[in-house]
Design a protein around this motif. Structure first.
Motif, PDB file in Angstrom:
ATOM      1  N   LYS A   1       5.276  -7.318  15.355  1.00  0.00           N
ATOM      2  CA  LYS A   1       4.735  -6.972  14.037  1.00  0.00           C
ATOM      3  C   LYS A   1       3.361  -7.606  13.848  1.00  0.00           C
ATOM      4  O   LYS A   1       2.433  -6.970  13.359  1.00  0.00           O
ATOM      5  N   ARG A   2       3.261  -8.876  14.228  1.00  0.00           N
ATOM      6  CA  ARG A   2       2.009  -9.609  14.075  1.00  0.00           C
ATOM      7  C   ARG A   2       0.880  -8.922  14.840  1.00  0.00           C
ATOM      8  O   ARG A   2      -0.214  -8.713  14.312  1.00  0.00           O
ATOM      9  N   LEU A   3       1.125  -8.547  16.077  1.00  0.00           N
ATOM     10  CA  LEU A   3       0.098  -7.876  16.874  1.00  0.00           C
ATOM     11  C   LEU A   3      -0.283  -6.521  16.296  1.00  0.00           C
ATOM     12  O   LEU A   3      -1.454  -6.141  16.298  1.00  0.00           O
ATOM     13  N   LYS A   4       0.705  -5.788  15.772  1.00  0.00           N
ATOM     14  CA  LYS A   4       0.424  -4.489  15.160  1.00  0.00           C
ATOM     15  C   LYS A   4      -0.433  -4.655  13.903  1.00  0.00           C
ATOM     16  O   LYS A   4      -1.363  -3.879  13.671  1.00  0.00           O
ATOM     17  N   ILE A   5      -0.129  -5.658  13.112  1.00  0.00           N
ATOM     18  CA  ILE A   5      -0.913  -5.895  11.893  1.00  0.00           C
ATOM     19  C   ILE A   5      -2.332  -6.308  12.239  1.00  0.00           C
ATOM     20  O   ILE A   5      -3.296  -5.855  11.616  1.00  0.00           O
ATOM     21  N   ILE A   6      -2.481  -7.146  13.238  1.00  0.00           N
ATOM     22  CA  ILE A   6      -3.835  -7.543  13.681  1.00  0.00           C
ATOM     23  C   ILE A   6      -4.605  -6.308  14.129  1.00  0.00           C
ATOM     24  O   ILE A   6      -5.773  -6.133  13.775  1.00  0.00           O
ATOM     25  N   ALA A   7      -3.970  -5.431  14.898  1.00  0.00           N
ATOM     26  CA  ALA A   7      -4.640  -4.205  15.368  1.00  0.00           C
ATOM     27  C   ALA A   7      -5.026  -3.303  14.198  1.00  0.00           C
ATOM     28  O   ALA A   7      -6.145  -2.770  14.154  1.00  0.00           O
TER      29      ALA A   7
ATOM     30  N   GLY B   1      -9.714  -1.727  10.288  1.00  0.00           N
ATOM     31  CA  GLY B   1     -10.222  -1.641   8.930  1.00  0.00           C
ATOM     32  C   GLY B   1      -9.179  -1.408   7.860  1.00  0.00           C
ATOM     33  O   GLY B   1      -9.531  -1.234   6.691  1.00  0.00           O
ATOM     34  N   GLU B   2      -7.904  -1.405   8.226  1.00  0.00           N
ATOM     35  CA  GLU B   2      -6.870  -1.219   7.209  1.00  0.00           C
ATOM     36  C   GLU B   2      -6.775  -2.466   6.335  1.00  0.00           C
ATOM     37  O   GLU B   2      -6.963  -3.578   6.800  1.00  0.00           O
ATOM     38  N   PHE B   3      -6.475  -2.244   5.061  1.00  0.00           N
ATOM     39  CA  PHE B   3      -6.383  -3.342   4.103  1.00  0.00           C
ATOM     40  C   PHE B   3      -4.988  -3.940   4.086  1.00  0.00           C
ATOM     41  O   PHE B   3      -3.986  -3.219   4.123  1.00  0.00           O
ATOM     42  N   PHE B   4      -4.935  -5.257   4.036  1.00  0.00           N
ATOM     43  CA  PHE B   4      -3.692  -5.991   3.838  1.00  0.00           C
ATOM     44  C   PHE B   4      -3.957  -7.082   2.810  1.00  0.00           C
ATOM     45  O   PHE B   4      -4.998  -7.748   2.875  1.00  0.00           O
ATOM     46  N   PRO B   5      -3.045  -7.292   1.867  1.00  0.00           N
ATOM     47  CA  PRO B   5      -3.212  -8.399   0.924  1.00  0.00           C
ATOM     48  C   PRO B   5      -3.316  -9.726   1.678  1.00  0.00           C
ATOM     49  O   PRO B   5      -2.697  -9.892   2.738  1.00  0.00           O
ATOM     50  N   ILE B   6      -4.060 -10.661   1.120  1.00  0.00           N
ATOM     51  CA  ILE B   6      -4.276 -11.946   1.797  1.00  0.00           C
ATOM     52  C   ILE B   6      -2.955 -12.660   2.069  1.00  0.00           C
ATOM     53  O   ILE B   6      -2.786 -13.292   3.103  1.00  0.00           O
ATOM     54  N   GLY B   7      -2.010 -12.548   1.148  1.00  0.00           N
ATOM     55  CA  GLY B   7      -0.711 -13.187   1.370  1.00  0.00           C
ATOM     56  C   GLY B   7       0.007 -12.638   2.589  1.00  0.00           C
ATOM     57  O   GLY B   7       0.640 -13.373   3.339  1.00  0.00           O
ATOM     58  N   THR B   8      -0.095 -11.345   2.802  1.00  0.00           N
ATOM     59  CA  THR B   8       0.519 -10.718   3.969  1.00  0.00           C
ATOM     60  C   THR B   8      -0.157 -11.193   5.249  1.00  0.00           C
ATOM     61  O   THR B   8       0.506 -11.545   6.232  1.00  0.00           O
ATOM     62  N   LEU B   9      -1.484 -11.227   5.241  1.00  0.00           N
ATOM     63  CA  LEU B   9      -2.201 -11.743   6.416  1.00  0.00           C
ATOM     64  C   LEU B   9      -1.831 -13.195   6.672  1.00  0.00           C
ATOM     65  O   LEU B   9      -1.647 -13.602   7.829  1.00  0.00           O
ATOM     66  N   ASN B  10      -1.703 -13.975   5.613  1.00  0.00           N
ATOM     67  CA  ASN B  10      -1.316 -15.385   5.773  1.00  0.00           C
ATOM     68  C   ASN B  10       0.067 -15.524   6.388  1.00  0.00           C
ATOM     69  O   ASN B  10       0.300 -16.422   7.201  1.00  0.00           O
ATOM     70  N   VAL B  11       0.987 -14.644   6.006  1.00  0.00           N
ATOM     71  CA  VAL B  11       2.332 -14.682   6.600  1.00  0.00           C
ATOM     72  C   VAL B  11       2.241 -14.471   8.105  1.00  0.00           C
ATOM     73  O   VAL B  11       2.794 -15.238   8.896  1.00  0.00           O
ATOM     74  N   PHE B  12       1.517 -13.426   8.507  1.00  0.00           N
ATOM     75  CA  PHE B  12       1.478 -13.091   9.933  1.00  0.00           C
ATOM     76  C   PHE B  12       0.538 -13.995  10.735  1.00  0.00           C
ATOM     77  O   PHE B  12       0.597 -14.003  11.965  1.00  0.00           O
TER      78      PHE B  12
ATOM     79  N   ALA C   1       6.916  -9.360   2.979  1.00  0.00           N
ATOM     80  CA  ALA C   1       5.464  -9.358   2.811  1.00  0.00           C
ATOM     81  C   ALA C   1       5.069  -7.973   2.328  1.00  0.00           C
ATOM     82  O   ALA C   1       5.790  -7.000   2.543  1.00  0.00           O
ATOM     83  N   LEU C   2       3.926  -7.871   1.665  1.00  0.00           N
ATOM     84  CA  LEU C   2       3.477  -6.593   1.140  1.00  0.00           C
ATOM     85  C   LEU C   2       2.802  -5.767   2.218  1.00  0.00           C
ATOM     86  O   LEU C   2       1.836  -6.201   2.834  1.00  0.00           O
ATOM     87  N   LEU C   3       3.334  -4.567   2.436  1.00  0.00           N
ATOM     88  CA  LEU C   3       2.769  -3.614   3.387  1.00  0.00           C
ATOM     89  C   LEU C   3       2.759  -2.229   2.759  1.00  0.00           C
ATOM     90  O   LEU C   3       3.674  -1.878   2.013  1.00  0.00           O
ATOM     91  N   LYS C   4       1.753  -1.444   3.068  1.00  0.00           N
ATOM     92  CA  LYS C   4       1.746  -0.045   2.645  1.00  0.00           C
ATOM     93  C   LYS C   4       2.865   0.682   3.379  1.00  0.00           C
ATOM     94  O   LYS C   4       3.292   0.260   4.457  1.00  0.00           O
ATOM     95  N   LEU C   5       3.302   1.780   2.809  1.00  0.00           N
ATOM     96  CA  LEU C   5       4.400   2.543   3.393  1.00  0.00           C
ATOM     97  C   LEU C   5       4.134   2.914   4.850  1.00  0.00           C
ATOM     98  O   LEU C   5       4.981   2.725   5.715  1.00  0.00           O
ATOM     99  N   GLY C   6       2.938   3.406   5.147  1.00  0.00           N
ATOM    100  CA  GLY C   6       2.617   3.794   6.519  1.00  0.00           C
ATOM    101  C   GLY C   6       2.660   2.621   7.479  1.00  0.00           C
ATOM    102  O   GLY C   6       3.174   2.727   8.593  1.00  0.00           O
ATOM    103  N   ALA C   7       2.114   1.483   7.053  1.00  0.00           N
ATOM    104  CA  ALA C   7       2.135   0.286   7.907  1.00  0.00           C
ATOM    105  C   ALA C   7       3.561  -0.189   8.118  1.00  0.00           C
ATOM    106  O   ALA C   7       3.966  -0.535   9.228  1.00  0.00           O
ATOM    107  N   ASN C   8       4.336  -0.198   7.049  1.00  0.00           N
ATOM    108  CA  ASN C   8       5.719  -0.638   7.140  1.00  0.00           C
ATOM    109  C   ASN C   8       6.518   0.263   8.077  1.00  0.00           C
ATOM    110  O   ASN C   8       7.298  -0.213   8.900  1.00  0.00           O
TER     111      ASN C   8
END
Length: 103
Positions: A45-51, A56-67, A27-34
């Motif tokens: 990972k899912r909980l960290k991405i939700i947090a 307010g951090e941006f994630f591509p819709i496809g990445t959000l859909n994965v998680f 899935a697409l993640l920025k370097l810092g998020a990854n």
């Protein structure tokens, strides 16, 4: 891109799927998020991405859909299974069908 499909996602055997470094497992993640997520289990990972998203951090819709397991027919949220990967890959192929010839 077409060569990439055959090279990185040639796992056809459900008994011995190749879980790492394949398109169906990315899935697409920025370097810092990854870097902050690392090699954590899917649920972590899912909980960290939700947090991060809630901060307010941006994630591509496809990445959000994965998680959020939007591509999966399997509603459990604690793992990214072989079936989840196959559903995600099928969605990617369908999305790209007008742009890339896929076998």
């Amino acid at each position: 891109v077409t060569a990439l499909y055959g090279k990185v996602d040639a796992d056809k055997d459900i008994k011995n799927p190749k879980p790492v470094h394949q398109l169906s497992n990315m899935a697409l993640l920025k370097l810092g998020a990854n870097a902050s997520i690392g090699n954590s289990a899917f649920a972590v990972k899912r909980l960290k991405i939700i947090a991060m998203r809630n901060r307010g951090e941006f994630f591509p819709i496809g990445t959000l859909n994965v998680f959020n397991k939007a591509y999966s027919k399997n509603p459990q949220l604690y793992e990214w299974s072989y079936r989840d990967r196959r559903s995600y890959l099928a969605s990617l192929k369908w999305t790209l069908r007008d742009y890339v010839k896929i076998d």
